[in-house]
Design a protein around this motif. Sequence first.
Motif, PDB file in Angstrom:
ATOM      1  N   PHE A  75       0.757  -0.894   0.064  1.00  0.00           N
ATOM      2  CA  PHE A  75       0.082   0.154  -0.130  1.00  0.00           C
ATOM      3  C   PHE A  75       0.894   1.278   0.158  1.00  0.00           C
ATOM      4  O   PHE A  75       1.968   1.348   0.856  1.00  0.00           O
ATOM      5  CB  PHE A  75      -0.859   0.119   1.210  1.00  0.00           C
ATOM      6  N   VAL A  76       0.526   2.281  -0.850  1.00  0.00           N
ATOM      7  CA  VAL A  76       1.271   3.469  -0.928  1.00  0.00           C
ATOM      8  C   VAL A  76       0.458   4.529  -1.015  1.00  0.00           C
ATOM      9  O   VAL A  76      -0.942   4.106  -1.264  1.00  0.00           O
ATOM     10  CB  VAL A  76       2.232   3.550  -2.219  1.00  0.00           C
ATOM     11  N   GLU A  77       0.439   5.555  -0.578  1.00  0.00           N
ATOM     12  CA  GLU A  77      -0.106   6.949  -0.482  1.00  0.00           C
ATOM     13  C   GLU A  77      -0.691   7.227  -2.073  1.00  0.00           C
ATOM     14  O   GLU A  77      -1.844   7.673  -1.989  1.00  0.00           O
ATOM     15  CB  GLU A  77       0.314   8.155   0.140  1.00  0.00           C
ATOM     16  N   ASP A  78       0.259   7.136  -3.064  1.00  0.00           N
ATOM     17  CA  ASP A  78      -0.221   7.566  -4.370  1.00  0.00           C
ATOM     18  C   ASP A  78       0.677   6.852  -5.086  1.00  0.00           C
ATOM     19  O   ASP A  78       2.039   6.801  -5.571  1.00  0.00           O
ATOM     20  CB  ASP A  78       0.200   9.038  -4.300  1.00  0.00           C
ATOM     21  N   VAL A  79      -0.315   5.864  -5.846  1.00  0.00           N
ATOM     22  CA  VAL A  79       0.612   4.843  -6.935  1.00  0.00           C
ATOM     23  C   VAL A  79       1.119   5.800  -8.042  1.00  0.00           C
ATOM     24  O   VAL A  79       2.310   5.376  -8.620  1.00  0.00           O
ATOM     25  CB  VAL A  79      -0.624   3.923  -7.390  1.00  0.00           C
ATOM     26  N   ALA A  80       0.347   6.881  -8.688  1.00  0.00           N
ATOM     27  CA  ALA A  80       0.967   7.616  -9.686  1.00  0.00           C
ATOM     28  C   ALA A  80       2.404   8.267  -9.244  1.00  0.00           C
ATOM     29  O   ALA A  80       3.261   7.998 -10.005  1.00  0.00           O
ATOM     30  CB  ALA A  80      -0.055   8.484 -10.294  1.00  0.00           C
ATOM     31  N   ALA A  81       2.489   8.905  -8.120  1.00  0.00           N
ATOM     32  CA  ALA A  81       3.895   9.434  -7.823  1.00  0.00           C
ATOM     33  C   ALA A  81       4.808   8.064  -7.425  1.00  0.00           C
ATOM     34  O   ALA A  81       5.849   8.509  -7.937  1.00  0.00           O
ATOM     35  CB  ALA A  81       3.538  10.020  -6.406  1.00  0.00           C
ATOM     36  N   GLU A  82       4.286   7.232  -6.854  1.00  0.00           N
ATOM     37  CA  GLU A  82       5.475   5.999  -6.568  1.00  0.00           C
ATOM     38  C   GLU A  82       5.735   5.423  -8.034  1.00  0.00           C
ATOM     39  O   GLU A  82       6.941   5.040  -7.942  1.00  0.00           O
ATOM     40  CB  GLU A  82       4.890   4.944  -5.436  1.00  0.00           C
ATOM     41  N   HIS A  83       5.056   5.177  -8.811  1.00  0.00           N
ATOM     42  CA  HIS A  83       5.300   4.774 -10.257  1.00  0.00           C
ATOM     43  C   HIS A  83       6.369   5.470 -10.762  1.00  0.00           C
ATOM     44  O   HIS A  83       7.399   5.158 -11.506  1.00  0.00           O
ATOM     45  CB  HIS A  83       4.167   4.614 -11.082  1.00  0.00           C
ATOM     46  N   GLU A  84       5.945   6.927 -10.724  1.00  0.00           N
ATOM     47  CA  GLU A  84       6.985   8.031 -11.201  1.00  0.00           C
ATOM     48  C   GLU A  84       8.650   7.923 -10.777  1.00  0.00           C
ATOM     49  O   GLU A  84       9.377   7.855 -11.538  1.00  0.00           O
ATOM     50  CB  GLU A  84       6.392   9.285 -11.500  1.00  0.00           C
ATOM     51  N   ARG A  85       8.368   7.846  -9.408  1.00  0.00           N
ATOM     52  CA  ARG A  85       9.573   7.714  -8.712  1.00  0.00           C
ATOM     53  C   ARG A  85      10.422   6.437  -8.863  1.00  0.00           C
ATOM     54  O   ARG A  85      11.675   6.483  -9.224  1.00  0.00           O
ATOM     55  CB  ARG A  85       9.488   7.730  -7.241  1.00  0.00           C
ATOM     56  N   LEU A  86       9.638   5.427  -8.981  1.00  0.00           N
ATOM     57  CA  LEU A  86      10.427   4.004  -9.340  1.00  0.00           C
ATOM     58  C   LEU A  86      10.818   4.078 -10.488  1.00  0.00           C
ATOM     59  O   LEU A  86      12.036   3.519 -11.138  1.00  0.00           O
ATOM     60  CB  LEU A  86       9.665   2.972  -8.903  1.00  0.00           C
ATOM     61  N   ARG A  87       9.950   4.529 -11.646  1.00  0.00           N
ATOM     62  CA  ARG A  87      10.423   4.440 -12.956  1.00  0.00           C
ATOM     63  C   ARG A  87      11.693   5.252 -13.329  1.00  0.00           C
ATOM     64  O   ARG A  87      12.584   4.738 -14.297  1.00  0.00           O
ATOM     65  CB  ARG A  87       9.238   4.996 -13.907  1.00  0.00           C
ATOM     66  N   ARG A  88      11.839   6.455 -12.554  1.00  0.00           N
ATOM     67  CA  ARG A  88      12.993   7.238 -12.851  1.00  0.00           C
ATOM     68  C   ARG A  88      14.055   6.472 -12.205  1.00  0.00           C
ATOM     69  O   ARG A  88      15.284   6.827 -12.836  1.00  0.00           O
ATOM     70  CB  ARG A  88      12.752   8.580 -12.257  1.00  0.00           C
TER      71      ARG A  88
END
Length: 122
Positions: A75-88
């Motif tokens: 569980f994360v607070e914001d999947v879109a933000a975590e997706h972007e962070r991890l993708r980078r």
Amino acid sequence: MTSVYVADVEAAFAFYTRTLGFREKLRIPEARLAIVVSAEDPDGTTLLLEPNDNPIARTYQQALREAGLPVIVFFVEDVAAEHERLRRLGVVFTQAPTATEWGTQAVFDDTCGNYIQLHDGG
């Protein structure tokens, strides 16, 4: 504590701590033992990064992967933000953030033989 079978404990430890942001709870490399915990909840549930070097563990891990199923959901607070962070950071996603009636989810490859799902409450 919950186990996550991995192909290489040291590689998994590096990925889970350096890339995903978990913290070391216990690590004994010569025993191929690594336990990590969320940096946000250091007294919370721990992950035992366990070698898949027995036939049952390897079969289980491979069957989940072949079916495209995640071994665990974080569980994360914001999947879109975590997706972007991890993708980078070079993490490879098999499913981009997708809205569902239960929230948003995304799935990535942990580089150690597993798919991991991220989920938020929407």
